[in-house]
Scaffold this motif. Sequence first.
Motif, PDB file in Angstrom:
ATOM      1  N   PRO A  18       0.797  -1.234   0.000  1.00 44.88           N
ATOM      2  CA  PRO A  18       0.000   0.000   0.000  1.00 44.88           C
ATOM      3  C   PRO A  18       0.833   1.291   0.000  1.00 44.88           C
ATOM      4  O   PRO A  18       0.470   2.249  -0.685  1.00 44.88           O
ATOM      5  CB  PRO A  18      -0.829  -0.112   1.284  1.00 44.88           C
ATOM      6  CG  PRO A  18      -0.937  -1.578   1.531  1.00 44.88           C
ATOM      7  CD  PRO A  18       0.343  -2.175   1.035  1.00 44.88           C
ATOM      8  N   ALA A  19       1.943   1.307   0.707  1.00 39.00           N
ATOM      9  CA  ALA A  19       2.777   2.516   0.723  1.00 39.00           C
ATOM     10  C   ALA A  19       3.412   2.783  -0.640  1.00 39.00           C
ATOM     11  O   ALA A  19       3.610   3.937  -1.024  1.00 39.00           O
ATOM     12  CB  ALA A  19       3.870   2.386   1.788  1.00 39.00           C
ATOM     13  N   VAL A  20       3.713   1.725  -1.379  1.00 37.99           N
ATOM     14  CA  VAL A  20       4.323   1.867  -2.706  1.00 37.99           C
ATOM     15  C   VAL A  20       3.255   2.166  -3.753  1.00 37.99           C
ATOM     16  O   VAL A  20       3.389   3.104  -4.544  1.00 37.99           O
ATOM     17  CB  VAL A  20       5.114   0.587  -3.077  1.00 37.99           C
ATOM     18  CG1 VAL A  20       5.689   0.685  -4.478  1.00 37.99           C
ATOM     19  CG2 VAL A  20       6.211   0.324  -2.056  1.00 37.99           C
ATOM     20  N   GLY A  89      12.644  -2.992  -7.479  1.00 39.43           N
ATOM     21  CA  GLY A  89      11.410  -2.206  -7.448  1.00 39.43           C
ATOM     22  C   GLY A  89      11.143  -1.507  -8.757  1.00 39.43           C
ATOM     23  O   GLY A  89      10.008  -1.503  -9.254  1.00 39.43           O
ATOM     24  N   CYS A  90      12.171  -0.912  -9.342  1.00 38.25           N
ATOM     25  CA  CYS A  90      12.001  -0.226 -10.635  1.00 38.25           C
ATOM     26  C   CYS A  90      11.630  -1.210 -11.740  1.00 38.25           C
ATOM     27  O   CYS A  90      10.722  -0.950 -12.531  1.00 38.25           O
ATOM     28  CB  CYS A  90      13.272   0.522 -11.015  1.00 38.25           C
ATOM     29  SG  CYS A  90      13.533   2.021 -10.078  1.00 38.25           S
ATOM     30  N   VAL A 121       6.435   3.310  -9.749  1.00 41.02           N
ATOM     31  CA  VAL A 121       7.630   3.796 -10.460  1.00 41.02           C
ATOM     32  C   VAL A 121       8.116   5.099  -9.830  1.00 41.02           C
ATOM     33  O   VAL A 121       9.317   5.283  -9.598  1.00 41.02           O
ATOM     34  CB  VAL A 121       7.344   3.976 -11.965  1.00 41.02           C
ATOM     35  CG1 VAL A 121       8.516   4.651 -12.656  1.00 41.02           C
ATOM     36  CG2 VAL A 121       7.055   2.629 -12.611  1.00 41.02           C
ATOM     37  N   PHE A 122       7.201   5.975  -9.517  1.00 36.25           N
ATOM     38  CA  PHE A 122       7.588   7.248  -8.914  1.00 36.25           C
ATOM     39  C   PHE A 122       8.027   7.072  -7.463  1.00 36.25           C
ATOM     40  O   PHE A 122       8.849   7.834  -6.962  1.00 36.25           O
ATOM     41  CB  PHE A 122       6.456   8.265  -9.047  1.00 36.25           C
ATOM     42  CG  PHE A 122       6.303   8.738 -10.453  1.00 36.25           C
ATOM     43  CD1 PHE A 122       7.077   9.767 -10.941  1.00 36.25           C
ATOM     44  CD2 PHE A 122       5.410   8.114 -11.309  1.00 36.25           C
ATOM     45  CE1 PHE A 122       6.962  10.194 -12.250  1.00 36.25           C
ATOM     46  CE2 PHE A 122       5.284   8.531 -12.624  1.00 36.25           C
ATOM     47  CZ  PHE A 122       6.059   9.570 -13.100  1.00 36.25           C
ATOM     48  N   PHE A 123       7.488   6.068  -6.778  1.00 43.90           N
ATOM     49  CA  PHE A 123       7.965   5.757  -5.434  1.00 43.90           C
ATOM     50  C   PHE A 123       9.440   5.415  -5.473  1.00 43.90           C
ATOM     51  O   PHE A 123      10.229   5.926  -4.682  1.00 43.90           O
ATOM     52  CB  PHE A 123       7.164   4.587  -4.829  1.00 43.90           C
ATOM     53  CG  PHE A 123       7.716   4.111  -3.522  1.00 43.90           C
ATOM     54  CD1 PHE A 123       7.350   4.736  -2.342  1.00 43.90           C
ATOM     55  CD2 PHE A 123       8.600   3.037  -3.464  1.00 43.90           C
ATOM     56  CE1 PHE A 123       7.865   4.303  -1.125  1.00 43.90           C
ATOM     57  CE2 PHE A 123       9.113   2.603  -2.258  1.00 43.90           C
ATOM     58  CZ  PHE A 123       8.744   3.241  -1.081  1.00 43.90           C
TER      59      PHE A 123
END
Length: 157
Positions: A18-20, A89-90, A121-123
Amino acid sequence: MAAASLLSRARWLLVEHPAVASFRWQPGRTVGATPSFAAAVICGYLAAVLVLRRLVLPRLPALPPPALRALSAAHNAVLLALSAAMAGGCALSTAATAPAPRWAWAFCFPPRGATEASGPVFFWAHVFYLSKVYELGDTLLILLAHRVMRTSLLYIQ
């Protein structure tokens, strides 16, 4: 089966958490999203280098090499883990959220601001931005080693 389970867990942690997944870049509200944050980090970094180099370190004995190696190893282990998380992640975020054609979106967002600065992606772009602050610790480790010649103005920049 174990590889699929591992990939599913990694995807949840790095993309669907959820945070991502709900990340939204909001100037003035997101941590570090103001020009004053960048200016404060730069000024604080330069002040710390100047104070350590001119006032503190000349009065202190050099750290023993084993202690400095352990400190440097811990610093580099954190950087390695952070870099691995950012790379994973990216990659997973791009694969999960990119519209067709997927290969083009990874290199260039649609023109005219059609992409909102939110989502996984922006995270990870934001985590990368903030990781640069942590990486400033490299200079402090060099200063602790009393290797003054290695901390030229070009390195500090």
